[in-house]
Design a protein around this motif. Structure first.
Motif, PDB file in Angstrom:
ATOM      1  N   VAL A 285       0.812   5.100   0.459  1.00  0.00           N
ATOM      2  CA  VAL A 285      -0.050   6.130   1.061  1.00  0.00           C
ATOM      3  C   VAL A 285       0.446   7.508   0.639  1.00  0.00           C
ATOM      4  O   VAL A 285       1.622   7.833   0.787  1.00  0.00           O
ATOM      5  CB  VAL A 285      -0.053   5.991   2.595  1.00  0.00           C
TER       6      VAL A 285
ATOM      7  N   GLU B 111      -2.367   3.830  12.240  1.00  0.00           N
ATOM      8  CA  GLU B 111      -3.153   3.236  11.167  1.00  0.00           C
ATOM      9  C   GLU B 111      -2.292   2.315  10.307  1.00  0.00           C
ATOM     10  O   GLU B 111      -2.747   1.259   9.850  1.00  0.00           O
ATOM     11  CB  GLU B 111      -3.784   4.349  10.328  1.00  0.00           C
TER      12      GLU B 111
ATOM     13  N   VAL C 146      -3.159  -1.767   9.596  1.00  0.00           N
ATOM     14  CA  VAL C 146      -3.421  -2.418   8.302  1.00  0.00           C
ATOM     15  C   VAL C 146      -2.315  -3.376   7.886  1.00  0.00           C
ATOM     16  O   VAL C 146      -2.490  -4.137   6.937  1.00  0.00           O
ATOM     17  CB  VAL C 146      -3.677  -1.384   7.184  1.00  0.00           C
TER      18      VAL C 146
ATOM     19  N   VAL D 260      -3.332   5.148  -2.195  1.00  0.00           N
ATOM     20  CA  VAL D 260      -4.372   6.038  -1.693  1.00  0.00           C
ATOM     21  C   VAL D 260      -3.812   7.450  -1.620  1.00  0.00           C
ATOM     22  O   VAL D 260      -2.613   7.657  -1.429  1.00  0.00           O
ATOM     23  CB  VAL D 260      -4.885   5.611  -0.294  1.00  0.00           C
TER      24      VAL D 260
ATOM     25  N   ALA E 261      -4.610   9.276   5.300  1.00  0.00           N
ATOM     26  CA  ALA E 261      -3.601   8.398   5.887  1.00  0.00           C
ATOM     27  C   ALA E 261      -3.984   7.943   7.287  1.00  0.00           C
ATOM     28  O   ALA E 261      -3.527   6.897   7.750  1.00  0.00           O
ATOM     29  CB  ALA E 261      -2.256   9.118   5.932  1.00  0.00           C
TER      30      ALA E 261
ATOM     31  N   LEU F  47       0.845  -1.185   0.000  1.00  0.00           N
ATOM     32  CA  LEU F  47       0.000   0.000   0.000  1.00  0.00           C
ATOM     33  C   LEU F  47       0.882   1.236   0.000  1.00  0.00           C
ATOM     34  O   LEU F  47       1.726   1.412   0.879  1.00  0.00           O
ATOM     35  CB  LEU F  47      -0.902   0.013   1.233  1.00  0.00           C
TER      36      LEU F  47
ATOM     37  N   TYR G 290       3.906  -1.185   3.686  1.00  0.00           N
ATOM     38  CA  TYR G 290       3.290   0.147   3.790  1.00  0.00           C
ATOM     39  C   TYR G 290       4.364   1.168   3.442  1.00  0.00           C
ATOM     40  O   TYR G 290       5.452   1.165   4.021  1.00  0.00           O
ATOM     41  CB  TYR G 290       2.788   0.368   5.215  1.00  0.00           C
TER      42      TYR G 290
ATOM     43  N   ARG H 136      -5.476  11.573  -0.439  1.00  0.00           N
ATOM     44  CA  ARG H 136      -6.676  12.290   0.007  1.00  0.00           C
ATOM     45  C   ARG H 136      -7.254  13.200  -1.071  1.00  0.00           C
ATOM     46  O   ARG H 136      -8.373  13.685  -0.947  1.00  0.00           O
ATOM     47  CB  ARG H 136      -6.355  13.115   1.249  1.00  0.00           C
TER      48      ARG H 136
ATOM     49  N   TYR I 164      -9.234  -0.206   4.867  1.00  0.00           N
ATOM     50  CA  TYR I 164      -8.806  -1.591   4.715  1.00  0.00           C
ATOM     51  C   TYR I 164      -8.891  -2.301   6.058  1.00  0.00           C
ATOM     52  O   TYR I 164      -8.787  -1.694   7.131  1.00  0.00           O
ATOM     53  CB  TYR I 164      -7.373  -1.658   4.179  1.00  0.00           C
TER      54      TYR I 164
ATOM     55  N   ALA J   1      -8.487   8.420   0.173  1.00  0.00           N
ATOM     56  CA  ALA J   1      -8.521   8.109   1.602  1.00  0.00           C
ATOM     57  C   ALA J   1      -7.499   8.955   2.334  1.00  0.00           C
ATOM     58  O   ALA J   1      -6.502   9.398   1.759  1.00  0.00           O
ATOM     59  CB  ALA J   1      -8.233   6.625   1.849  1.00  0.00           C
TER      60      ALA J   1
ATOM     61  N   LEU K 127      -7.617   4.637   6.841  1.00  0.00           N
ATOM     62  CA  LEU K 127      -7.490   3.816   5.638  1.00  0.00           C
ATOM     63  C   LEU K 127      -8.644   2.827   5.535  1.00  0.00           C
ATOM     64  O   LEU K 127      -9.027   2.208   6.528  1.00  0.00           O
ATOM     65  CB  LEU K 127      -6.161   3.064   5.668  1.00  0.00           C
TER      66      LEU K 127
END
Length: 258
Positions: free
Chosen positions: A52, A128, A132, A73, A97, A50, A110, A75, A102, A95, A100
């Motif tokens: 971010v 977070e 995840v 992802v 940070a 992922l 990550y 924002r 998920y 999304a 998330l």
């Protein structure tokens, strides 16, 4: 990179911001830095990664080319739209940070590159990240310390004032020096920190320097006259192949505990 793309007047700065991000992605050492992050994450066939604050999605595409199931992802809806256009076939979502979309343990890796300085509570993002990540999953954080831009200039004292004034306009200008502590505070082990330095000497990087002076004027830290004189010095350096800007970039990595 998760950055607000519209000012209070309603003007959309996404195209310009994407151009800046593209230029940063092409900067000396940028490709090697991204590759190093994939190595620290242990990206391989089937790794669930992922990204971010994915911006235009380049890292997602590069990790996917290494065999990872990579998703990004951001924002900003415009950034996600651009990422989807540029890299169809990859998963992208809007999304925060700190929230998330998920399940717990959904990811093996990550990655947050040039993101945490935008957040008022980077610790919430690390909590977070831990949520995840699967046990044993890896996190990599990358970013600059905004107080440590190194510029060659005639007036060293004024240069320090300009650099620090620009830094103070960032939500978390010194978060990069906290990466190690943030990882440790949120249950990560095997924490390591590395630093690389982007050395920019080509004249086309001049706007990065002049932008610092403009921001310092807006902050009231220097006068327009001081900024003009400082900028003229930088322009002269660029015209004679004497421009020098160095930006240390910190990369911290850690493993989620069980």
């Amino acid at each position: 990179m998760s950055i607000t793309a519209a000012d209070p007047s309603g003007r959309d700065h996404r195209p310009a911001l994407l151009a800046v991000l593209d230029a940063v992605d092409r900067a000396p050492g940028a490709a090697a830095s991204r590759a190093r992050s994939y190595g620290l994450l242990g990206v391989a066939e089937g790794t669930r990664l992922l990204d971010v604050g994915c911006g235009g999605g380049l890292a997602v595409a590069e990790a996917g080319a290494l065999g990872a199931f990579a998703a990004g992802v951001d924002r900003d809806e415009g950034m996600i739209a651009a990422a989807r256009r540029r890299h169809p076939g990859h998963a992208f979502a809007v999304a925060e940070a700190t929230a998330l979309p998920y399940a717990d343990g959904a990811w093996d890796a990550y990655r947050a590159d040039k993101v945490l300085h935008e957040l008022p509570d980077p610790g919430a993002a690390l909590a977070e990240a831990r949520r995840v990540l699967a046990p044993g999953g890896r996190a990599v954080l990358t970013g600059q310390d905004w107080d440590t831009c190194v510029l060659d200039a005639e007036d060293g004292r004024l240069t320090r004032t300009i650099v620090h004034a620009r830094a103070d306009r960032v939500t978390g200008p010194r978060v990069a020096r906290r990466f190690r502590g943030l990882l440790l505070d949120h249950g990560f082990g095997e924490v390591g920190v590395e630093v690389t330095t982007a050395v920019l000497t080509d004249a086309h990087w001049l706007p990065l320097a002049t932008g610092l002076a403009e921001a310092a004027v807006r902050a009231g830290a220097v006068t327009s006259e001081q900024a003009a004189a400082w900028t003229a010095d930088q322009v002269a350096r660029a015209a004679t192949d004497r421009f020098f800007l160095a930006i240390p970039v910190f990369t911290a990595s850690g493993t989620r505990g069980r």
